[in-house]
Design an enzyme around this catalytic site. Structure first.
Site: not given
Ligand code: PEP
Ligand code: MG
Length: 864
Positions: A457, A816
């Site tokens: 397991h 991003c």
């Molecule tokens: C987001 O808001 O997705 C971003 C990448 O900027 P931060 O995380 O720096 O606010």
């Protein structure tokens, strides 16, 4: 159709793998195997559908109308096929009753074996087989298991009784108990049953079958199954199927046995089949880790014909499924039966090795091979290993799940969870693990057990989760009562530090350094194929040259987000504080002039590292007070303290941050842009994209763009040598993206803030305060900050993308936020017209694989 007419039961002979949702993974695969291998290899039986379980749950525990009759019919067919009758006094049919959900949930749901044995039929079985020991061993297993699973008789009490009897007889192995001992155990277990239920152990096999079916249904809503589903994002609404299958016996003597076999090595993926088996044992003995099993290769010495058949079957199944298989088998007096097959859960290195070999062998094409990889599991290949191979080996165990881990010893899952909540790194140390320990696996950096093999397991769960694990370390003596582990005369207690290497099986108390992983040649091959197949670009979020260099090594095509705020912390914080707190323009200019060369050097180094790849530099984003001292640390009544206090905000995340800083304090943005352009002028081929955060209104971007263009002119940067874009991370920006796009050369969706503002969830608080309950009551199945909320936040993103491109057909679109490294989100972005994702350096390889899977239409992050 009325519920009476619904088909709740399917014979194995009529099912297939396409019916997985209805028959569960096990039921569908057993049916499929029956077709491929023939009824001779797969014991007969039938499956009660997941729909029956759902109906049972929805009615609060009532058997759906028609189910009993259909089970009776299916049983009659099984009796006719096997030539035996359940409960028969001379030659009884015995069945197993096993759970089987759509996704495998190893060990989380209930199973009852040897059902159909009674005081009468046990004698029949003994006489018919001429093997009373086998018959009584089967009966004691059944009374034990039925009592425990169906009526909650304590497993610990049962084990105590077995231990006590073995001690009285002076033996160590279960197999050394004789018929009289087993009879005695049956009587004892029946007594425990009566104690727990107030009733005698049922002697009517029909009652037994009913009870077992209900118990399997009920186990779906049991605590450990619910916990497992939460961790693995399996919906509660699926329900489990129930498989009733004719028993075959691995405990019938020395020419019988049970085992698990993988079509390839389940740890490293090399082509040699692997697994464990135990002569004269039933399946649960192999997986429970109570007896130490033998390596599958030894099967060739034990029963060469069976070994050959098994190897042949493994190849057939693998070819048929186009994936590595994980099987269970039983040998009954020399006849091999296959009980189960499924696509093998495997650690990342095995997944990668399999993909490469499968293509080389012509088993799969590249796309299909990539689809067999669970992209999220690749994390494990990016885990550290022991940097120093010259450590003192305290003990060795089985290399059960790759990767190295170190931390404080904890002896219970509970302690592991508590320690992790405090941010401590721990290694969970247990004699062996059980389903209830799963939360502890999640919390621990690694797992160490003194018992069990590669199929125990602990090994299965750890590999599934990508946690390093060493199992079966026989020299390690674990005394839970005393809270210590001993190896020879070394005694370690909870809180002492230990390190384990799940790739080699080594255990040490040395403080070995953990080193970052190298990408193997096979992984590089797979990544190369992914790059050919994917259409989504993969960039990285990097703020330092070191991160940038790592990301390039992992295949990043550029920086999609360089956050500049980190450049103003540490030693530079006082300089930044001077800028913010300056009493007048002159003082501010002086402070900014002091910062600019530092910022310029930062940019120059990053641009050099990226060697002509695009670098998106985001202008300052966080609220200014983050750069200031805490007011309480300043003298009371001082003008400085008053100024700092005046900058405090009730909702800083919704306050003076992002582009608002550029509007309120343009000198700051101007300094950053000047530093960037000056740095770019010094680096050949620098590819600069200036990004403005948190834009709501098109006019905000218009103003900041004008500032950027002016500085470009002043620093002699020609038009076209750079681009200006914006983050789209507020709902209004999504709705007005067409207006905003007039001033933007690119958009990068900041899905962290877009999730925060779109859902109104504080990104810093929800996970600790709200998420667990939301998952418990079925509002969410995971954090929306981890996987994009596609119907809500995701639709805003799509609207932003669509409106932006309405204004500019060739507007470049990136993501991003953290979601840029999450396979499920990447699949969504691929289908939303996004050009690239940007994620942390260590997620880059995962994103490359996930992007390829999205392009070839493979389900992202889901096991087949
Ligand atoms: C987001 O808001 O997705 C971003 C990448 O900027 P931060 O995380 O720096 O606010
Ligand atoms: Mg943001």
């Amino acid at each position: 159709m009325t519920s009476d007419q619904r088909v709740w039961v399917h014979d194995f002979a009529t099912g297939s793998r396409e019916m997985r949702d209805l028959l569960g993974g096990k039921g569908a695969n057993v049916a499929e195997m029956t077709r491929i291998l023939g009824a001779d290899r797969v014991p007969g039986g039938f499956t009660i559908t997941t729909e029956a379980c759902v109906a049972y749950m929805e009615s609060g525990g009532a058997t759906p109308a028609g189910l009993d009759a259909q089970v009776a019919d299916a049983l009659a067919r099984l009796e006719a096929q096997s030539g035996r009758t359940l409960g028969d006094a001379d030659d009884p049919l015995l069945v197993s009753v096993r759970s089987g959900a759509r996704e495998s949930m190893p060990g989380m749901l209930d199973t009852v074996l040897n059902l159909g044995l009674t005081d009468r039929s046990v004698e029949g079985l003994a006489a018919r087989t001429g093997n009373p020991r086998f018959a009584w061993d089967s009966y004691r297993r059944f009374v034990q298991m039925y009592g425990n699973v169906v009526h909650g008789v304590s497993g610990e009490r049962i084990e105590q009784e077995i231990r006590a009897l073995k001690a009285r007889r002076g033996v160590t192995e279960d197999t050394e108990l004789d018929v009289d001992d087993l009879r005695e155990l049956v009587t004892t277990f029946k007594g425990l049953y009566r104690e727990a239920t107030g009733e005698d152990f049922p002697q009517d096999p029909q009652v037994q079958l009913d009870g077992a079916i209900r118990a399997v249904f009920d186990s779906w809503t049991g605590e450990r199954a619910v916990t497992y589903r939460r961790l693995n994002r399996i919906p509660d609404s699926w329900g489990t199927a129930v498989n009733v299958q004719q028993m075959v016996f691995g405990n019938k003597g020395e020419t019988s046995g049970s085992g698990v076999a993988f079509s390839r090595d389940e740890v490293d993926g090399s082509p040699e089949p692997s697994g464990d088996f135990l002569p004269n044992a039933q399946g649960e003995d192999v997986v429970s880790g109570v007896r130490t099993p033998r390596d599958i290769r030894e099967l060739a010495d034990w029963q060469p014909a069976v070994h050959e058949q098994l190897m042949d079957i493994l190849r057939t199944l693998e070819r048929h499924y186009g994936d590595m298989q994980d099987t269970e088998f039983t040998v009954e007096e020399g006849h091999l039966y296959m009980l189960q097959t499924r696509n093998a859960k495997r650690p990342a290195q095995a997944a990668v090795r399999f993909a490469v070999d499968a293509v080389a062998e012509g088993l799969l094409d590249r796309g299909a091979a990539i689809a067999t990889i669970d992209a999220a599991s690749l994390d494990a290949l990016l885990h550290p290993t022991f940097g120093n191979l010259d450590y003192t080996v305290l003990a060795r165990g089985v290399a059960a799940s790759p990767g190295a881990a170190k931390g404080e010893i904890v002896f219970t899952a509970k302690e592991a969870v508590a320690a992790a909540a405090e941010g401590r790194e721990v290694v969970l140390v247990r004699p062996f693990t059980e389903a209830d320990d799963v939360a502890g696996f999640h919390a621990a950096r690694g797992i160490l057990t003194s018992e069990g093999g590669k199929a125990s397991h602990a090994a299965l769960v750890a590999r599934g989760m990508g946690r390093p694990a060493v199992t079966g370390a026989g020299d390690v003596e674990i005394d839970l009562a005393a809270g210590e582990m001993r190896v020879g005369d070394v005694v370690l207690r909870a809180g002492d530090r230990i390190a384990i290497n799940g790739t080699t099986g080594g255990i040490t108390t040395d403080d070995v350094p953990l080193v970052e992983p190298e990408i193997s040649a096979e992984f590089l091959t797979v990544l190369g194929w992914c790059d050919e197949l994917r259409t989504l670009g993969v960039r990285t979020n990097a703020d330092t040259p070191q991160d940038a260099a790592k990301a390039i090594e992992f295949g990043a095509e550029g920086i999609g987000l360089c956050r500049t705020e980190h450049m103003f912390l540490g030693d530079r914080q006082p300089l930044m504080a001077d800028v913010i707190l300056a009493a007048d323009d002159e003082a501010r200019t002086r402070a900014i002039d002091a910062l600019r060369p530092l910022q310029e050097a930062d940019f120059e180094e990053i641009l050099r590292t990226m060697a002509g790849r695009p670098v998106t530099v985001r202008l300052l984003d966080p609220p200014l007070h983050e750069f200031l001292p805490h007011p309480h640390d300043l003298p009371e009544g001082s003008p400085e303290r008053a100024r700092v206090e005046s900058l405090q905000e009730a909702n800083p995340m919704l306050g003076t941050r992002g582009v608002r800083l550029g509007i309120l304090m343009p000198a700051l943005y101007e300094m950053q842009v000047r530093a960037l352009f000056t740095a770019a002028a010094k680096v050949d081929g620098a590819n600069v994209e200036v990004m403005v955060p948190l834009v709501d209104y098109e006019r905000e971007l218009e103003l900041v763009r004008a500032l950027i263009e002016r500085v470009a002119q002043e620093t002699g940067v020609p038009d076209g040598a750079y681009t200006v874009g914006t983050m789209i991370e507020l709902p209004r920006a999504c709705f007005l993206a067409d207006a905003i796009a007039h001033y933007a050369d690119f958009f990068s969706f900041g899905t962290n803030d877009l999730t925060q503002t779109g859902l109104g969830f504080s990104r810093d608080d929800i996970e600790a305060r709200i998420l667990a309950r939301y998952i418990d009551v079925g509002i969410l199945d995971r954090s929306p900050f981890e996987t994009i909320d596609s119907p809500g936040v995701g639709q805003m993103l799509r609207m932003g993308a669509w409106l932006g491109r309405k204004t500019k057909r060739d507007l470049k679109l990136g993501v991003c936020g953290e979601h840029g490294g999450d396979p499920d989100s990447i699949d969504f972005f691929h289908h939303s017209g996004i050009d690239y994702v940007s994620c942390s350096p260590f997620r880059v390889p995962i994103a490359r694989v996930a992007a390829a899977q999205a392009a070839i239409g493979a389900p992202a992050g889901v096991w087949a």
